[in-house]
Scaffold this active site. Structure first.
Site, PDB file in Angstrom:
ATOM      1  N   LEU A 136       0.821  -1.208   0.000  1.00 40.85           N
ATOM      2  CA  LEU A 136       0.000   0.000   0.000  1.00 40.85           C
ATOM      3  C   LEU A 136       0.856   1.260   0.000  1.00 40.85           C
ATOM      4  CD1 LEU A 136      -2.729  -1.027   2.608  1.00 40.85           C
ATOM      5  CD2 LEU A 136      -3.022  -0.831   0.143  1.00 40.85           C
ATOM      6  N   GLY A 137       1.988   1.191   0.644  1.00 41.81           N
ATOM      7  CA  GLY A 137       2.880   2.341   0.712  1.00 41.81           C
ATOM      8  C   GLY A 137       4.180   1.940   1.367  1.00 41.81           C
ATOM      9  N   HIS A 138       5.197   2.749   1.172  1.00 38.26           N
ATOM     10  CA  HIS A 138       6.485   2.429   1.774  1.00 38.26           C
ATOM     11  C   HIS A 138       7.280   3.702   1.976  1.00 38.26           C
ATOM     12  CE1 HIS A 138       8.331   3.022  -2.210  1.00 38.26           C
ATOM     13  NE2 HIS A 138       7.320   2.321  -2.681  1.00 38.26           N
ATOM     14  N   SER A 182      11.248   5.151   4.212  1.00 38.97           N
ATOM     15  CA  SER A 182      12.534   4.757   4.768  1.00 38.97           C
ATOM     16  C   SER A 182      12.388   4.072   6.115  1.00 38.97           C
ATOM     17  CB  SER A 182      13.424   5.999   4.914  1.00 38.97           C
ATOM     18  OG  SER A 182      12.780   6.981   5.702  1.00 38.97           O
ATOM     19  N   GLY A 207       9.513   2.048   7.055  1.00 37.90           N
ATOM     20  CA  GLY A 207       8.770   0.801   7.006  1.00 37.90           C
ATOM     21  C   GLY A 207       7.922   0.703   5.760  1.00 37.90           C
ATOM     22  N   THR A 208       7.247  -0.420   5.643  1.00 38.58           N
ATOM     23  CA  THR A 208       6.393  -0.694   4.491  1.00 38.58           C
ATOM     24  C   THR A 208       5.030  -1.149   4.982  1.00 38.58           C
ATOM     25  OG1 THR A 208       8.306  -1.371   3.178  1.00 38.58           O
ATOM     26  CG2 THR A 208       6.141  -2.037   2.374  1.00 38.58           C
ATOM     27  N   VAL A 209       3.978  -0.666   4.346  1.00 39.16           N
ATOM     28  CA  VAL A 209       2.615  -1.054   4.697  1.00 39.16           C
ATOM     29  C   VAL A 209       2.060  -1.945   3.602  1.00 39.16           C
ATOM     30  CG1 VAL A 209       0.299  -0.257   5.279  1.00 39.16           C
ATOM     31  CG2 VAL A 209       2.282   1.091   5.959  1.00 39.16           C
ATOM     32  N   LYS A 212       1.819  -3.012   8.825  1.00 38.32           N
ATOM     33  CA  LYS A 212       2.978  -2.143   8.696  1.00 38.32           C
ATOM     34  C   LYS A 212       4.192  -2.908   9.209  1.00 38.32           C
ATOM     35  CE  LYS A 212       4.703   0.123  11.291  1.00 38.32           C
ATOM     36  NZ  LYS A 212       5.646   0.738  12.173  1.00 38.32           N
ATOM     37  N   ASP A 264       0.332  15.491  14.439  1.00 41.03           N
ATOM     38  CA  ASP A 264       0.433  15.475  12.972  1.00 41.03           C
ATOM     39  C   ASP A 264      -0.954  15.334  12.350  1.00 41.03           C
ATOM     40  OD1 ASP A 264       1.793  15.733  10.614  1.00 41.03           O
ATOM     41  OD2 ASP A 264       2.339  13.615  10.460  1.00 41.03           O
TER      42      ASP A 264
END
Length: 499
Positions: free
Chosen positions: A20-22, A24, A26-28, A43, A133
């Site tokens: 789904l996304g990445h 520096s 981690g990666t989801v 994640k 955030d």
């Protein structure tokens, strides 16, 4: 966590579908829970000493938060190389992408959405947790049109009477006190970010824009912005109230909730309830042990048993019958994923590492009271915004209670403490005291790349992605699964105001 958790990898419990996304940090991944066939977001964070403290703090925060408008934690799976945080998957996209494609929301819809966000932030603030955030990219909309706040990577626990010093978050959503690098009240900074969010979802662009970072920061520090003419009087009043430069004059989250424009969301605060034995019976039919499930729930282990229980409970809470959750899905078949990886920068930012890629432009300390401010010419079709020294517009807005409590200067943020039975206590070694590279306001300044201007439409899809999308569509047709209808994108100019 159960002692056998290290012996199992992600593939033994989940079928990973695609990324789904990445970033520096981690990666989801989108994944399917093998036992329940439910889609989840995982994640994956590299297991290293510099990440342990930050991950422990964030997981402790997610454990503590149970609200219908906050992302739900299902499981934490520790392997030899990664910490895998399993949460619910929200397929509707984030508010930033939705606004960019469909344009600003009508006020009635914005009232409902903003009311849900206010309810979630109030829930956090009542527990002395600040998000730090809040922005459109970190708010997802589900299939029913409700929203959930994600990405608590910067969330911290602030004791009453504590001022923070570290800058973190997204520059375009910074409060003036952060831009001026002054000690700040985390809750009041969250409130300012809510004002930026409200402005964005109702106008389609950010209130503080500039051709350079310094110009944008100067506008934030002086509270210089304009209001489109289509904005109603009550909404304009609320925006002015929230975007008040002096933090001591800025409303609290309770004041915002009481404003007549905000559609208050009635939420029953979740209480400790007895386990659903119908769900436990279903899990026993899948091979789980009832005693282990009960122990995991009682001790909040967030292990495989508790994760399966929470995943099934989430499906039941959505209105699915106990008997239909499993029977309608073949044992060896997961739900068909979307035909192509959805654009989920908000999910990909979930716990992703913040980058210190933006320079800190030094600004002169601008006193918010009485000093001459730069003149801001109103654009055609815009109202001139009030300055920080102008009195607020009275529209039956309740008086803000003055806060007479003194604030003690604090050297840094207090991380959300780990729960006594935290799932990571027995799994991960505690490194020596050191700053961890996560951006949780303990080390140097960490900020996310800000959006100074409304970004241009997404670039054209590459040839490989188009081919991948066609293959997915063909597979869906072969399986006799109807494709989801395409939504027509509206490419609107960043300066165009919806009527």
């Amino acid at each position: 966590m159960a002692s056998n958790s290290k012996k199992k990898d992600v593939g033994s419990q989940y079928k990973v579908l695609f990324t789904l996304g990445h970033g520096s940090f981690g990666t989801v991944k989108l994944a399917c829970h093998l036992k329940t066939k439910a889609l989840v977001a995982i994640k994956m964070v590299e297991l290293s000493k510099k990440n342990i403290r930050g991950i422990r703090a964030e997981i402790a925060t997610l454990e503590k938060l149970q609200h219908p408008n906050i992302i739900c934690l299902f499981q934490v799976l520790v392997t030899s190389k990664h910490i895998n945080i399993v949460t619910e998957y929200i397929p509707g996209g984030n508010l930033f992408d939705i606004i960019k494609e469909d344009g600003p929301m009508h006020e009635e819809e914005a009232r409902r959405i903003f009311g849900q966000v206010v309810s979630a932030v109030k829930y956090c603030h009542n527990q002395d947790i600040v998000h730090q955030d809040i922005k459109a990219q970190n708010i997802l909309r589900d299939e029913e049109g409700n929203v959930k706040i994600i990405d608590f990577g910067l969330a911290i626990r602030c004791r009453s009477g504590t001022l923070l010093k570290r800058q973190c978050g997204t520059k375009s959503c910074f409060a003036p006190e952060l831009v001026l690098q002054e000690p700040y009240d985390g809750k009041k900074a969250d409130v300012w970010s809510l004002g930026v969010l409200l402005y964005f979802i109702t106008t389609g662009y950010y209130p503080f824009r500039g051709s350079t970072m310094k110009e944008m920061e100067e506008k934030i520090a002086t509270g210089t912005y304009d209001i489109p003419t289509h904005v109603s009087g009550q909404l304009e009043n609320l925006i002015h109230q929230i975007l008040t430069v002096p933090p001591e004059m800025r409303p609290s989250i309770e004041d915002i909730e009481r404003h007549p424009w905000v559609k208050k969301t009635e939420v029953n605060n979740p209480t400790v309830t007895d386990p659903d034995y119908n769900i436990i019976e279903m899990l026993c039919g899948m091979g789980f042990d009832a005693n282990e499930i009960l122990e995991s729930l009682q001790r909040k282990k967030y292990n495989e048993s508790m994760g399966a229980y929470l995943i099934l409970k989430a499906q039941v809470d959505k209105g699915l019958e106990h008997t239909s959750i499993i029977s309608a899905k073949p044992v060896d078949q997961c739900p068909t994923p979307p035909p192509s990886p959805p654009a989920h920068p908000s999910i990909s930012s979930l716990l992703l590492k913040r980058r210190a890629s933006e320079p800190n432009f030094s600004l002169l300390h601008i006193q918010p009271s009485g000093e001459h401010r730069p003149v801001s010419l109103a654009l055609p079709g815009h109202k001139v915004a009030r300055s920080a020294s102008m009195p607020p517009i009275a529209l039956h807005y309740p008086e803000k209670k003055s806060n007479s409590s003194s604030f003690a200067l604090h050297s840094g943020a207090v991380a959300a403490p780990s729960v006594g039975n935290s799932i990571l206590e027995d799994e991960l070694p505690v490194p020596p005291d050191q700053e961890y590279d996560m951006g949780a306001c303990f080390g140097s300044t960490y900020t996310k790349q800000c959006d100074m201007e409304t970004p241009s439409p997404p670039q054209k899809i590459s040839r490989f992605k188009r081919m991948s999308k066609r293959i997915r569509a063909c597979l869906a047709q072969l399986c006799c699964i109807p494709r989801a209808p395409k939504t027509k994108k509206k490419h609107t100019s960043s300066n165009k105001i919806a009527p």
